[in-house]
Design a protein around this motif. Sequence first.
Motif, mmCIF file in Angstrom:
data_model
loop_
_atom_site.group_PDB
_atom_site.id
_atom_site.type_symbol
_atom_site.label_atom_id
_atom_site.label_comp_id
_atom_site.label_asym_id
_atom_site.label_seq_id
_atom_site.Cartn_x
_atom_site.Cartn_y
_atom_site.Cartn_z
ATOM 1 N N UNK A 1 -8.077 4.105 -39.113
ATOM 2 C CA UNK A 1 -9.027 3.262 -39.699
ATOM 3 C C UNK A 1 -9.233 1.814 -39.257
ATOM 4 N N UNK A 2 -10.323 1.168 -39.876
ATOM 5 C CA UNK A 2 -10.549 -0.202 -39.311
ATOM 6 C C UNK A 2 -10.892 -0.389 -37.712
ATOM 7 N N UNK A 3 -11.601 0.638 -37.306
ATOM 8 C CA UNK A 3 -11.820 0.362 -35.929
ATOM 9 C C UNK A 3 -13.426 0.274 -35.854
ATOM 10 N N UNK A 4 -13.903 -0.625 -35.011
ATOM 11 C CA UNK A 4 -15.360 -0.844 -34.928
ATOM 12 C C UNK A 4 -15.509 -0.780 -33.454
ATOM 13 N N UNK A 5 -16.715 -0.012 -33.243
ATOM 14 C CA UNK A 5 -17.374 0.012 -31.949
ATOM 15 C C UNK A 5 -18.734 -0.537 -32.333
ATOM 16 N N UNK A 6 -18.978 -1.822 -31.956
ATOM 17 C CA UNK A 6 -20.241 -2.359 -31.960
ATOM 18 C C UNK A 6 -21.484 -1.957 -31.263
ATOM 19 N N UNK A 7 -21.290 -1.535 -30.072
ATOM 20 C CA UNK A 7 -22.258 -1.100 -29.288
ATOM 21 C C UNK A 7 -22.761 -2.442 -28.522
ATOM 22 N N UNK A 8 -23.985 -2.466 -28.232
ATOM 23 C CA UNK A 8 -24.411 -4.010 -27.460
ATOM 24 C C UNK A 8 -24.459 -4.985 -28.377
ATOM 25 N N UNK A 9 -23.847 -6.178 -28.045
ATOM 26 C CA UNK A 9 -23.890 -7.430 -28.622
ATOM 27 C C UNK A 9 -24.458 -8.410 -27.908
ATOM 28 N N UNK A 10 -25.553 -9.182 -28.257
ATOM 29 C CA UNK A 10 -26.340 -10.177 -27.527
ATOM 30 C C UNK A 10 -25.212 -11.123 -27.133
ATOM 31 N N UNK A 11 -25.225 -11.648 -25.832
ATOM 32 C CA UNK A 11 -24.391 -12.746 -25.370
ATOM 33 C C UNK A 11 -24.421 -13.791 -26.201
ATOM 34 N N UNK A 12 -25.263 -14.268 -27.023
ATOM 35 C CA UNK A 12 -25.380 -15.246 -27.872
ATOM 36 C C UNK A 12 -24.672 -15.063 -28.969
ATOM 37 N N UNK A 13 -24.374 -13.836 -29.315
ATOM 38 C CA UNK A 13 -23.584 -13.539 -30.472
ATOM 39 C C UNK A 13 -21.861 -13.024 -30.219
ATOM 40 N N UNK A 14 -21.551 -12.999 -29.036
ATOM 41 C CA UNK A 14 -20.195 -12.737 -28.677
ATOM 42 C C UNK A 14 -19.112 -13.787 -29.035
ATOM 43 N N UNK A 15 -19.765 -14.887 -29.141
ATOM 44 C CA UNK A 15 -18.666 -15.860 -29.462
ATOM 45 C C UNK A 15 -17.937 -15.861 -30.889
ATOM 46 N N UNK A 16 -18.828 -15.212 -32.003
ATOM 47 C CA UNK A 16 -18.727 -15.060 -33.322
ATOM 48 C C UNK A 16 -17.379 -13.991 -33.202
ATOM 49 N N UNK A 17 -17.322 -13.071 -32.471
ATOM 50 C CA UNK A 17 -16.342 -11.880 -32.322
ATOM 51 C C UNK A 17 -15.073 -12.624 -31.648
ATOM 52 N N UNK A 18 -15.253 -13.376 -30.652
ATOM 53 C CA UNK A 18 -13.876 -14.072 -30.319
ATOM 54 C C UNK A 18 -13.229 -15.070 -31.330
ATOM 55 N N UNK A 19 -14.283 -15.773 -32.019
ATOM 56 C CA UNK A 19 -13.697 -16.762 -33.120
ATOM 57 C C UNK A 19 -12.642 -15.951 -34.273
ATOM 58 N N UNK A 20 -13.092 -14.804 -34.618
ATOM 59 C CA UNK A 20 -12.336 -14.009 -35.608
ATOM 60 C C UNK A 20 -11.019 -13.473 -34.857
ATOM 61 N N UNK A 21 -10.802 -13.202 -33.618
ATOM 62 C CA UNK A 21 -10.011 -12.430 -33.082
ATOM 63 C C UNK A 21 -8.714 -13.292 -33.086
ATOM 64 N N UNK A 22 -7.298 -12.421 -33.018
ATOM 65 C CA UNK A 22 -6.214 -13.124 -32.859
ATOM 66 C C UNK A 22 -5.757 -12.797 -31.356
ATOM 67 N N UNK A 23 -6.430 -11.583 -30.782
ATOM 68 C CA UNK A 23 -6.078 -11.141 -29.457
ATOM 69 C C UNK A 23 -7.164 -10.814 -28.895
ATOM 70 N N UNK A 24 -7.422 -11.258 -27.527
ATOM 71 C CA UNK A 24 -8.557 -10.819 -26.926
ATOM 72 C C UNK A 24 -8.027 -9.944 -25.492
ATOM 73 N N UNK A 25 -8.662 -8.822 -25.358
ATOM 74 C CA UNK A 25 -8.186 -7.854 -24.050
ATOM 75 C C UNK A 25 -9.459 -7.846 -23.307
ATOM 76 N N UNK A 26 -9.629 -8.173 -22.114
ATOM 77 C CA UNK A 26 -10.545 -8.034 -21.089
ATOM 78 C C UNK A 26 -10.301 -6.763 -20.209
ATOM 79 N N UNK A 27 -11.154 -5.511 -20.544
ATOM 80 C CA UNK A 27 -10.495 -4.265 -19.697
ATOM 81 C C UNK A 27 -11.522 -4.329 -18.600
ATOM 82 N N UNK A 28 -10.707 -4.485 -17.306
ATOM 83 C CA UNK A 28 -11.199 -4.291 -16.044
ATOM 84 C C UNK A 28 -10.651 -3.458 -15.230
#
Length: 70
Positions: free
Chosen positions: A36-63
């Motif tokens: 439940x509560x899983x969102x796979x956004x698909x492509x997000x324009x770089x200008x919009x990515x910061x909005x997702x960062x702002x609502x996050x409590x944790x950020x994981x960069x998978x590399x």
Amino acid sequence: MQAYQHCNVKNKYLIFLGDGELREKMEVYVKDFQLKNVLLTGFINQSEVSKYYAIADLFVMCSSYGETWG
């Protein structure tokens, strides 16, 4: 996703930004385990990515080894 699945926290959400070769497998995993509560956004324009960062409590960069970005 397995960590999210086993995380015992109320009102948790998981948001994956972007689209990649594992998208289909992730969709199947979410469906198979009825996550439940899983969102796979698909492509997000770089200008919009910061909005997702702002609502996050944790950020994981998978590399992986050898990536030039991440």
